[in-house]
Design an enzyme around this catalytic site. Structure first.
Site, PDB file in Angstrom:
ATOM      1  N   ILE A 182      37.690  26.141  39.238  1.00 24.82           N
ATOM      2  CA  ILE A 182      38.396  25.548  40.422  1.00 24.82           C
ATOM      3  C   ILE A 182      39.767  24.964  39.879  1.00 24.82           C
ATOM      4  CG2 ILE A 182      38.230  23.765  42.056  1.00 24.82           C
ATOM      5  CD1 ILE A 182      34.966  23.782  41.552  1.00 24.82           C
ATOM      6  N   ARG A 196      48.678  34.633  48.208  1.00 29.15           N
ATOM      7  CA  ARG A 196      49.055  35.574  47.078  1.00 29.15           C
ATOM      8  C   ARG A 196      50.715  35.972  46.961  1.00 29.15           C
ATOM      9  NH1 ARG A 196      43.645  39.281  48.574  1.00 29.15           N
ATOM     10  NH2 ARG A 196      42.355  38.313  46.884  1.00 29.15           N
ATOM     11  N   GLU A 230      43.329  34.120  42.076  1.00 28.72           N
ATOM     12  CA  GLU A 230      43.695  34.582  43.707  1.00 28.72           C
ATOM     13  C   GLU A 230      43.619  35.996  43.599  1.00 28.72           C
ATOM     14  OE1 GLU A 230      43.527  31.371  45.243  1.00 28.72           O
ATOM     15  OE2 GLU A 230      44.815  32.229  46.454  1.00 28.72           O
TER      16      GLU A 230
END
Lengths: 364, 402
Positions: free
Chosen positions: B156, B256, B379
């Protein structure tokens, strides 16, 4: 304000070109590659669409449309998607018309431009490339020397499209260290057009070697007169044209390989269902798009009359590699069938390799 | 009308970010690379202050100017850029999936008081790219009308700062029905200080060391019913069409291109380093010559610059489409995949080209090679993005192309 959206006019032109290449170029391109000839009606039909006359000012009998390198790259991509030989043939007269429109003297414009606005395809071409591995456009072996108030040109050229039929040839030569253009008319003593070349690709485009032996031209024929031409800009206009064409050829190969990979079954499923194939196609799609956007940026800069040498040469360098890798992958996706001339990918592969060689053979 | 000119406002944004990177960020970069778990408190306070003055900034709806500002920030330092307080990826999920009330309730804190962070928890020890395989469960306790969360979330970004070092929050993806696959996946807001949620571990990493990468343990963690983002309903229709999953993917479409911008910032830092060294040595880069006239170094630099430009153009297109509210899944993944490859190649090549200057920790080049690599991983790895591109161009479902 950044935008990636072509104008309505540009979209209309692109649609028109798409229709032309689907109805004409795509119907005959394989036959043309095998025979070395492009049917006259294909060239005539394209001529009627006015690619050349559209950007010649009305006072010289053209349509007076806005000259845009960016629009030119859009046209180049679509034409080359149809067929590279046909695209280069159709746009060949621009090799003279564009430099004259942009850099010609008033007299040169009056003398030459109306002839590009008639009903018949005007055969005109440029001679830049020289037959040597270390050919350098900025440092030519062909020389132009002052002679009795005019110039005398000596040297050897190759890859001159349509030279045998050309009324006008724009010959680039080394004039005291700088490259300048000289308009040489058909039949000028000392201009000798030798045999038609046999190349790996663009086989339907008639290209020639020629030699200039003490070929004399009046000083009025120096492109741009006393001021000369901005050869750097001519090269950049050529680079973006070739980039657009490379994108067109690569896109054709990508689309064909993509569709084939969905049709062709192996081990009970389409080969496109395997990552080994799918990732090749994804990479091809990404690089085609990236090259197109780089080409647009360089052309956009040229349209603003800024120096785009860096942008255009980087885009060209990228495009040369891209088109080779995409067409190579397209052959690979088809496997053995890619090697057979029943499929077009081998043709695009041969044509693709040429871009690293085609300096100055097309212009927008 | 195709146009590549930045507005004066965008240019000013970029210029000021560049100046800050040069004067404030770069001098701190090495220290926080070598002191991995320390916090740059002054920089954080400064960022927080700037955000308060600028009216805050979320990740969603970012335009061309903001993406180029992020590029400049990462030209300064990618790790320190990620440390900037704000709602972050958690905020992005709340904005795409939350109701007006939820947005007001959860995002208000990011505009007031002390610096706070928002984070997103997706990855688990047994589920990385395969997000549908997540095991973290959310069970509704009908008596108390609370969700009970159990599971372990790893990797995270900013998790520790969100949960331990501020009154922030983490958006946790959990399943309400393990048999439902993607359809059962739902995002839940877990606020800092919630009993049963604690940070277990902060990773030691290859690069972006200023940014914390944390593990969150959810042990009978109870959160109010209202903390679910979107509908709790599970529809077992075509799983890729379910709202929950679609929302997660919509977040990715927005983030992204931003990762691509971050990658490009690091790539350009390396490229600029090489070009500066050449300039100091008086070696020109000669554009427009035939390849046979160029030196090997010039060819290398031009290849790097061309691939940088290719990725930059793909990034700008993806961001521009987002700002025009055009669907951009394909273009976002193209940009992310390309930029990830390009930043890795450019930074690795730059270290090679610069020899002892490149490999030494006296300079930042070796750090950028380590920092840059993350962009090809988080990602969505480069391969996952290639898979998305491939499915889109082939018009294939996940079943047709695995």
């Amino acid at each position: 304000m950044i935008s990636f959206s072509p104008s309505e006019d540009q979209q209309m032109i692109v649609n028109m070109v798409k229709e032309f290449v689907n109805d004409h170029a795509r119907k005959v391109y394989r036959e043309c590659d095998e025979s070395g000839d492009i049917p006259a009606n294909v060239i005539d039909t394209a001529w009627q669409l006015g690619f050349i006359a559209s950007s010649i000012p009305e006072e010289f009998e053209g349509f007076g449309g806005e000259r845009s390198a960016l629009t030119g790259t859009l046209i180049a991509e679509e034409l080359a998607w149809g067929d590279l030989s046909i695209a280069m043939h159709i746009l060949c007269p621009a090799l003279v018309a564009t430099p004259v429109v942009e850099m010609g003297t008033e007299e040169q414009k009056r003398q030459y431009l109306p002839s590009f606005c008639g009903d018949q395809f005007k055969v005109a071409t440029a001679a830049l490339i020289e037959p040597s591995y270390n050919f350098n456009p900025a440092s030519l072996q062909t020389t132009a020397k002052p002679d009795n108030g005019g110039y005398v040109i000596n040297g050897e050229k190759c890859y001159v499209p349509l030279a045998a039929d050309a009324d006008l040839l724009l010959v680039y030569a080394n004039e005291s260290g700088n490259t300048q253009g000289f308009i040489v008319e058909k039949g000028t003593p000392g201009l000798e057009i030798t045999e038609r070349e046999k190349n790996m690709g663009i086989k339907a485009l008639a290209t020639y070697e020629l030699s200039l032996k003490n070929c004399k031209v009046p000083k009025e024929n120096r492109l741009g007169g006393d001021a000369g031409c901005d050869f750097g800009r001519i090269m950049n206009l050529s680079r973006v044209a070739l980039c657009g064409m490379a994108v067109g050829v690569a896109r054709a190969a990508f689309e064909y390989a993509r569709d084939y990979a969905k049709e062709r079954h192996a081990f009970g499923e389409p080969i496109a269902s395997r990552q080994a194939i799918a990732f090749m196609l994804a990479e091809m799609a990404i690089d085609v798009d990236a090259t197109r956007l780089m080409t647009w940026e360089a052309a956009w800069k040229l349209d603003r009359n800024e120096d785009a040498t860096k942008e255009a040469s980087l885009a060209k360098m990228y495009a040369d590699d891209m088109v080779m890798s995409v067409t190579n992958n397209a052959v690979q996706v088809l496997g053995g069938h890619g090697y057979i001339r029943d499929h077009p990918v081998e043709l695009w592969f041969r044509n693709g390799r040429g871009f690293a060689t085609f300096d100055g053979m097309a212009i927008v | 009308m195709i146009d590549f000119e930045l507005t004066a406002e965008e240019q000013a944004m970029i210029d000021s970010a560049h100046k800050e990177s040069l004067e404030v960020i770069r001098p701190l970069a090495r220290y926080y690379d070598e002191h991995e778990h320390e916090s740059p408190k002054d920089l954080i306070a400064r960022n927080w202050q700037q955000q308060a003055e600028g009216g805050g900034s979320g990740i969603l709806g970012l335009g061309v100017g903001a993406s180029l500002r992020i590029l400049e920030n990462c030209w300064g330092d990618a790790g320190l850029m990620l440390v900037a307080p704000g709602s972050g990826l958690g905020g992005a999920a709340i904005l795409t999936s939350g109701t007006q009330e939820q947005q007001a309730k959860f995002l208000k804190r990011f505009g007031e008081g002390e610096p706070k962070w928002g984070a997103m928890a997706m990855t688990e020890p047994g589920a990385g790219s395969d997000t549908a395989a997540i095991q973290t469960m959310a069970v509704l306790d009908n008596e108390t009308n609370e969700w009970v969360l159990n599971g372990e979330k790893i990797f995270i970004t900013g998790g520790q700062r969100a949960m331990d070092e501020s009154d922030g929050l983490v958006v946790v993806w959990a399943t309400v029905d393990k048999t439902a696959g993607r359809a059962g996946m739902k995002p839940f807001v877990v606020e800092a200080g919630t009993p049963g949620a604690h940070i277990d571990k902060v990773e030691n990493k290859l690069g972006i060391r200023a940014s914390d990468t944390a593990t969150l343990i959810l042990d009978n963690c109870r959160i109010p019913y209202e903390n679910i983002l979107g509908s709790p309903e599970v529809r077992k229709v075509d799983p890729s069409q379910t709202a929950g999953f679609r929302r997660a993917m919509a977040t990715f479409d927005a983030t992204r291109p931003i990762i691509a911008a971050m990658a490009l910032g690091v790539g350009r830092a390396a490229l600029d380093f090489v070009k500066d060294v050449f300039e100091k040595e008086g070696i020109p880069i000669r554009y427009g010559l035939p390849r046979h006239e160029l030196t090997a170094m010039e060819r290398d630099i031009m290849d790097m610059e061309a691939s940088y430009k290719a990725a930059l153009m793909l990034m700008l297109r993806a961001v521009w489409m987002m700002s025009q509210f055009q669907p951009n899944s394909l273009e976002a993944s193209m940009a992310k995949a390309k930029a990830g490859i390009v930043v890795s190649r450019i930074t690795q090549k730059a270290v090679e080209m610069m020899g002892p200057l490149g490999y030494s920790r006296k300079n930042l080049l070796e750090k950028w090679m380590r920092d840059g690599k993350i962009n090809d991983i988080f990602e969505g790895t480069g391969q996952i993005n290639m898979l998305i591109v491939a499915r889109r161009i082939l018009d294939y479902t996940r079943e047709q192309l695995k």
